[in-house]
Motif scaffolding. Structure first.
Motif, PDB file in Angstrom:
ATOM      1  N   ASP A 194      24.790  25.692   9.152  1.00  0.00           N
ATOM      2  CA  ASP A 194      23.673  26.342   9.447  1.00  0.00           C
ATOM      3  C   ASP A 194      22.391  25.530   9.829  1.00  0.00           C
ATOM      4  O   ASP A 194      21.354  26.252  10.240  1.00  0.00           O
ATOM      5  CB  ASP A 194      23.377  27.755   8.790  1.00  0.00           C
ATOM      6  N   ASN A 247      14.128  23.338  -3.651  1.00  0.00           N
ATOM      7  CA  ASN A 247      12.789  23.919  -2.791  1.00  0.00           C
ATOM      8  C   ASN A 247      13.267  24.946  -1.697  1.00  0.00           C
ATOM      9  O   ASN A 247      14.194  24.342  -0.792  1.00  0.00           O
ATOM     10  CB  ASN A 247      12.034  22.876  -2.335  1.00  0.00           C
ATOM     11  N   TYR A 248      13.119  26.234  -1.610  1.00  0.00           N
ATOM     12  CA  TYR A 248      13.395  27.089  -0.479  1.00  0.00           C
ATOM     13  C   TYR A 248      11.874  27.288   0.186  1.00  0.00           C
ATOM     14  O   TYR A 248      12.330  27.941   1.359  1.00  0.00           O
ATOM     15  CB  TYR A 248      14.023  28.175  -0.848  1.00  0.00           C
ATOM     16  N   TRP A 278      23.717  21.424  -4.162  1.00  0.00           N
ATOM     17  CA  TRP A 278      24.455  22.348  -2.822  1.00  0.00           C
ATOM     18  C   TRP A 278      25.677  21.282  -2.934  1.00  0.00           C
ATOM     19  O   TRP A 278      26.225  21.476  -1.493  1.00  0.00           O
ATOM     20  CB  TRP A 278      23.663  22.349  -1.850  1.00  0.00           C
ATOM     21  N   ARG A 306      12.117  29.044   6.282  1.00  0.00           N
ATOM     22  CA  ARG A 306      12.278  27.829   6.652  1.00  0.00           C
ATOM     23  C   ARG A 306      12.983  27.591   7.837  1.00  0.00           C
ATOM     24  O   ARG A 306      13.068  26.701   8.614  1.00  0.00           O
ATOM     25  CB  ARG A 306      12.971  27.030   5.472  1.00  0.00           C
ATOM     26  N   HIS A 307      14.200  28.353   8.113  1.00  0.00           N
ATOM     27  CA  HIS A 307      15.089  28.670   9.090  1.00  0.00           C
ATOM     28  C   HIS A 307      14.196  28.980  10.311  1.00  0.00           C
ATOM     29  O   HIS A 307      13.486  30.114  10.317  1.00  0.00           O
ATOM     30  CB  HIS A 307      16.284  29.282   8.892  1.00  0.00           C
ATOM     31  N   HIS A 367      26.841  21.644   5.143  1.00  0.00           N
ATOM     32  CA  HIS A 367      26.245  22.885   5.692  1.00  0.00           C
ATOM     33  C   HIS A 367      26.093  22.957   7.053  1.00  0.00           C
ATOM     34  O   HIS A 367      25.610  22.033   7.859  1.00  0.00           O
ATOM     35  CB  HIS A 367      24.580  22.975   5.059  1.00  0.00           C
ATOM     36  N   GLN A 375      17.512  15.141   0.518  1.00  0.00           N
ATOM     37  CA  GLN A 375      18.248  15.669   1.538  1.00  0.00           C
ATOM     38  C   GLN A 375      18.003  14.923   2.679  1.00  0.00           C
ATOM     39  O   GLN A 375      17.121  14.773   3.409  1.00  0.00           O
ATOM     40  CB  GLN A 375      18.153  17.114   1.772  1.00  0.00           C
ATOM     41  N   LEU A 413      24.921  16.090   2.910  1.00  0.00           N
ATOM     42  CA  LEU A 413      23.738  16.327   2.785  1.00  0.00           C
ATOM     43  C   LEU A 413      22.828  15.218   1.955  1.00  0.00           C
ATOM     44  O   LEU A 413      21.591  15.437   2.260  1.00  0.00           O
ATOM     45  CB  LEU A 413      23.599  17.497   1.703  1.00  0.00           C
ATOM     46  N   PRO A 427      10.881  22.979   3.595  1.00  0.00           N
ATOM     47  CA  PRO A 427      11.604  21.781   3.419  1.00  0.00           C
ATOM     48  C   PRO A 427      11.761  20.688   4.407  1.00  0.00           C
ATOM     49  O   PRO A 427      11.382  21.026   5.504  1.00  0.00           O
ATOM     50  CB  PRO A 427      12.889  22.308   3.236  1.00  0.00           C
ATOM     51  N   GLU A 482      20.303  32.911   6.590  1.00  0.00           N
ATOM     52  CA  GLU A 482      19.410  33.008   5.464  1.00  0.00           C
ATOM     53  C   GLU A 482      18.186  33.786   5.180  1.00  0.00           C
ATOM     54  O   GLU A 482      17.474  33.942   4.387  1.00  0.00           O
ATOM     55  CB  GLU A 482      19.405  31.467   4.808  1.00  0.00           C
ATOM     56  N   TRP A 492      13.683  19.102   6.118  1.00  0.00           N
ATOM     57  CA  TRP A 492      14.575  19.163   7.331  1.00  0.00           C
ATOM     58  C   TRP A 492      13.909  20.182   8.347  1.00  0.00           C
ATOM     59  O   TRP A 492      13.943  20.197   9.424  1.00  0.00           O
ATOM     60  CB  TRP A 492      15.809  19.738   7.070  1.00  0.00           C
ATOM     61  N   ASN A 516      22.232  21.830   8.692  1.00  0.00           N
ATOM     62  CA  ASN A 516      21.963  20.345   8.260  1.00  0.00           C
ATOM     63  C   ASN A 516      22.958  19.398   8.595  1.00  0.00           C
ATOM     64  O   ASN A 516      22.633  18.393   8.895  1.00  0.00           O
ATOM     65  CB  ASN A 516      22.291  20.709   6.564  1.00  0.00           C
TER      66      ASN A 516
HETATM   67  C1  FUC Z   1      20.317  25.535   3.699  1.00  0.00           C
HETATM   68  C2  FUC Z   1      18.870  25.433   3.309  1.00  0.00           C
HETATM   69  C3  FUC Z   1      18.343  25.251   2.330  1.00  0.00           C
HETATM   70  C4  FUC Z   1      19.022  23.503   2.119  1.00  0.00           C
HETATM   71  C5  FUC Z   1      20.388  23.747   2.047  1.00  0.00           C
HETATM   72  C6  FUC Z   1      21.165  22.561   1.715  1.00  0.00           C
HETATM   73  O1  FUC Z   1      20.913  26.480   2.779  1.00  0.00           O
HETATM   74  O2  FUC Z   1      18.320  26.788   3.834  1.00  0.00           O
HETATM   75  O3  FUC Z   1      16.903  24.563   2.493  1.00  0.00           O
HETATM   76  O4  FUC Z   1      18.540  22.833   2.920  1.00  0.00           O
HETATM   77  O5  FUC Z   1      20.885  24.509   3.162  1.00  0.00           O
END
Ligand code: FUC
Length: 778
Positions: A385, A671-672, A378, A596-597, A383, A690, A366, A634, A514, A636, A387
């Motif tokens: 989903d 931040n979400y 994190w 965000r997603h 991640h 990130q 990350l 965010p 999410e 990303w 990242n």
């Molecule tokens: C996912 C995103 C968050 C963050 C995390 C590391 O859960 O929803 O914003 O980037 O990964």
């Protein structure tokens, strides 16, 4: 002939615009987010350039707490019938409660993102190297310095700082060597004997500093989450002087009256390497023996083998007067006045990839390679989903293809545990990974239904490793990844159930990463049947496995089975009542419309199932989806939206998103929601830092210039007005093993060249005309 026009004067004009690629500042970094990242794919350092005291954050890409664990709940599959029944009855909230009780990982899981002290573990800082300076005539409280400059050259992967104190000019040069595998800091004074400093090394926990001969060492063992005996590490620091003396006192190297001091830092861990202690010593000796100039040249030569593959210009790039922090502010006010900044950002993305991973080691996490904490946000994990996938999106187009291989090996390593997870939770075949993983092969669901049971992680990873094949055309590679793809397809194929309302074969339970929604009775849930992203990933994966099995001449029966199944899988997208792509199988109202997603547009990017040409209605629905989601998020998330708009061929909107990504920020809180941007060191702010936003943004710029996912190469598919006047690209890559050079003027291609190591005919879209040309020999 591939070359349609050659206007030499324009070539010269474009090349003449190439500025040295550097980040620079007129003061030391005050916070970590202003320090400059250096890395050689294994070792990282971030110097702050302090005048009285320099702090250098040290990293090693393998340094993780935690250890292998089995967090599978082997009874979970017994809960499946109940979960599925509740979902069919529309009791999604109750299904979610059952999942939380019986269908998550056992134990602490990922520690809810704070897993440093549980078996999941956490990527951690290696240590802090501190250099305390003494200047004759100044007390440490008030050092009067002038002419301060600090820079990072992307052309050379070398950082530098210069300043003057009491009439003496001091210079520091830093690089993490791609030659001998050490970090090097060279301190010089232009007056003989004017260099006085003491060097110490520390770690917030689990680190002992000691002197061993003339070496300063830091060593320790991280927590494995059970008996405390986790990964071991060692860092060795040694100084080589011109003039003056070096002595040791209280775990400190003391340098007095030197004119030049070169500090070497060699470090390693026992991650897959039992002899790391000895190796760090051997590497250190070799680096010290190598003359500084030769070592630096070796470093630059090796780095440039990758970095120099691509050259781009996007037009006027005249803002090199301002320091990078001020330049960001100016760009924010008038983006189109500085087309050099997107070039710098793009090449910085390539630089960060080269620095943060290496064939044979781990992929960028990350934070890439750079972490200054014990409990990294994190866990600094992988991640699944979006990242870690985003971290790899620029690599193929930006001509750094081999840097995908560490991810391929990480994925290969997941299969064994992923097979256990597939059995334990779904009584399924093949392998699965859910939402997070680490170097310890975690594949279990996370510890919360709302985010933890997303099972598209493994399918999404298959997209990355497949794309490495589509760009390289390397059949040997395809053969090596085929079992991974097949095992993933076997998993999804074995767990699909029929949705009685639509008759489609879908995942159950499922979720859209999410996000959550309102049920008709007003209750909320994140759990559904057949989320759109699951459907798209399965469709894409099955198609890829069918293609691969044909190319490799394997598994005809399985291929036929997947072909039949494909007919029963939901289409690439379903349009909702209000004209958007539905995120779930049912047209639920989302609890957070600006979430965000944007997982349901996976079919736009990376998958290419939805395109303006092939599926115009779905493409329009995708635009509406994005308009409702909004342009913030965010970092990303903003970067992802650049890619979507580029694929939807709206260059100006993609560019607008790019300017959003480049919003200067100082925020570091988790931040979400909205508020992503960029720090003064051009690292992406989620916030916090990130790196996916850097890589996603880099991929986004690539996608605005070249696309190749529709069976032909599209030149300038989404060029914004700001970049239309003129520009050029050398060395970007397209699917099918092609390298592209091109120049444009007023938004029109004026020359191009398509080269390949296996030249053959290729379709290409040039200025709106689709033609077939012969590629030249690369
Ligand atoms: C996912 C995103 C968050 C963050 C995390 C590391 O859960 O929803 O914003 O980037 O990964």
């Amino acid at each position: 002939m591939p070359v349609i026009t050659t206007l030499l004067f324009l070539t010269n004009l474009c090349l003449g615009q190439q500025q040295p690629l550097k980040l620079w500042y007129d003061k030391p970094a005050q916070v970590w987010e202003e320090t400059l990242p250096l890395g050689n794919g294994r070792l990282g350092m971030m110097p702050d350039g302090g005048v009285a005291k320099e702090n250098i954050v040290l990293n090693d890409i393998t340094l993780w707490s935690g250890a292998e664990q089995d967090a599978n709940n082997y009874n979970a599959y017994k809960a499946l019938p109940e979960i599925r029944k509740l979902l069919l009855e529309g009791k999604n909230d109750e299904a979610q409660a059952v999942i939380n009780k019986d269908f998550i990982c056992t134990g602490a899981g990922s520690g809810s993102g704070s897993g440093a002290k549980v078996p999941f573990g956490c990527y951690q800082v290696l240590g802090n190297l501190s250099i305390q300076f003494k200047y004759s005539g100044s007390d440490s409280a008030g050092i009067d310095f002038k002419n301060y400059e600090r820079e990072l050259s992307l052309n050379k992967a070398v950082a530098k700082c210069t300043y003057q104190v009491n009439g003496v000019n001091y210079t520091r040069e830093y690089f993490t060597s791609f030659g001998n595998d050490v970090s090097i800091v060279k301190l010089t004074a232009d007056k003989p004997g004017a260099l006085n400093c003491s060097i110490s090394i520390s770690r917030p926990e689990r680190g002992t500093a000691a002197i061993n001969g003339d070496e300063l060492q830091l060593s320790g063992q991280l927590d494995n989450g059970t008996d405390g005996k986790g990964m071991e590490y060692l860092a060795r620091v040694k100084a080589k002087l011109k003039g003056g003396t070096v002595s040791t006192s209280n775990s400190t190297l003391v340098i007095k009256g030197a004119t030049e001091a070169i500090i070497y830092i060699s470090a390693g861990t026992n991650f897959k390497d039992k002899s790391f202690k000895k190796k760090t010593g051997i590497i250190l000796d070799a680096a010290i023996k190598s003359p500084y100039a030769a070592e630096k040249q070796h470093h630059i030569t090796n780095y440039q083998k990758l970095f120099n593959r691509v050259n781009i210009s996007l037009g006027d790039a005249n803002n090199t007067r301002e320091t990078t922090d001020k330049r960001l502010i100016s760009f924010h006010k008038a983006p189109s006045a500085d087309n050099g900044l997107p070039v710098l950002f793009f090449q910085y993305g390539r630089y960060l990839s080269i620095c943060s991973t290496r064939v044979g080691l781990l992929p960028p996490n990350l934070q890439g390679l750079w972490a200054n904490q014990i409990q990294t946000p994190w866990n600094g994990d992988y991640h699944l989903d979006i990242n870690v996938q985003m971290n790899h999106w620029p690599l193929e187009v930006a001509n750094l293809s081999e840097l995908n291989l560490p991810l391929v090996e990480l994925v290969r390593g997941l299969i064994k545990n992923g097979e256990k997870t597939a059995k334990a939770y779904y009584n399924g075949k093949g392998w699965v990974a859910h939402v997070v993983t680490n170097p310890w092969h975690f594949t279990e669901p996370g510890e919360e239904a709302s985010w933890g049971i997303s099972k598209s992680g493994s399918g999404w990873l298959c997209n990355n490793i497949w794309e490495h094949y589509t760009f390289t055309n390397d059949k040997k590679y395809l053969l090596s990844i085929y079992p991974i793809l097949k095992g993933s397809a076997e998993f999804y194929n074995s767990i699909l159930v029929k949705d009685p309302k639509t008759g489609w074969q879908v995942t159950s339970p499922s979720s859209s990463p999410e996000n959550s929604f309102y049920l008709p009775n007003g209750k909320t849930s994140a759990i559904c049947m057949g989320s759109t992203i699951d459907n798209q990933i399965i469709r894409e994966l099955f198609n890829n496995v069918i293609t691969a099995s044909k190319i490799l001449g394997k598994d005809e029966a399985f291929r036929n089975e997947l072909s039949l199944k494909l007919k029963e899988i939901p289409p690439a997208g379903v349009i909702s009542k209000d004209g958007r792509i539905q995120e779930w199988l049912e047209d639920y109202k989302e609890t957070e419309p600006q979430h965000r997603h944007v997982s349901h547009l996976y079919g736009v990017y990376p998958a290419g199932l939805i395109t303006p040409g092939k599926t115009p209605d779905l493409a329009e629905a995708a635009k509406k989806t994005l308009n409702v989601r909004g342009d913030d998020g965010p970092g990303w998330s903003i970067a992802y939206k650049i890619l979507f708009w580029a694929r939807l061929h709206d260059g100006n909107r993609a560019y607008k998103l790019y300017t959003e990504l480049m919003k200067p920020t100082l925020r570091t809180d988790i931040n979400y929601g909205s508020g992503g941007g960029i720090y003064a060191n051009l690292l992406d702010a989620g916030p916090p830092f990130q790196i996916d936003g850097n890589f996603g943004g880099t991929a986004g710029i690539g996608e605005m210039l070249i696309q190749s996912h529709e069976g032909y190469i599209d030149l300038l598919p989404a060029i914004p007005d700001a970049w239309r006047p003129y520009g050029m690209v050398k060395g970007l890559r397209a699917r099918g093993n092609f390298t592209i050079d091109m120049q444009w003027k007023d938004g029109k291609i004026i020359s191009y060249r398509v080269a390949s190591s296996s030249p053959r005919k290729v379709k290409i879209m040039v200025n709106g005309v689709l033609k077939e040309i012969m590629a030249v020999k690369a």
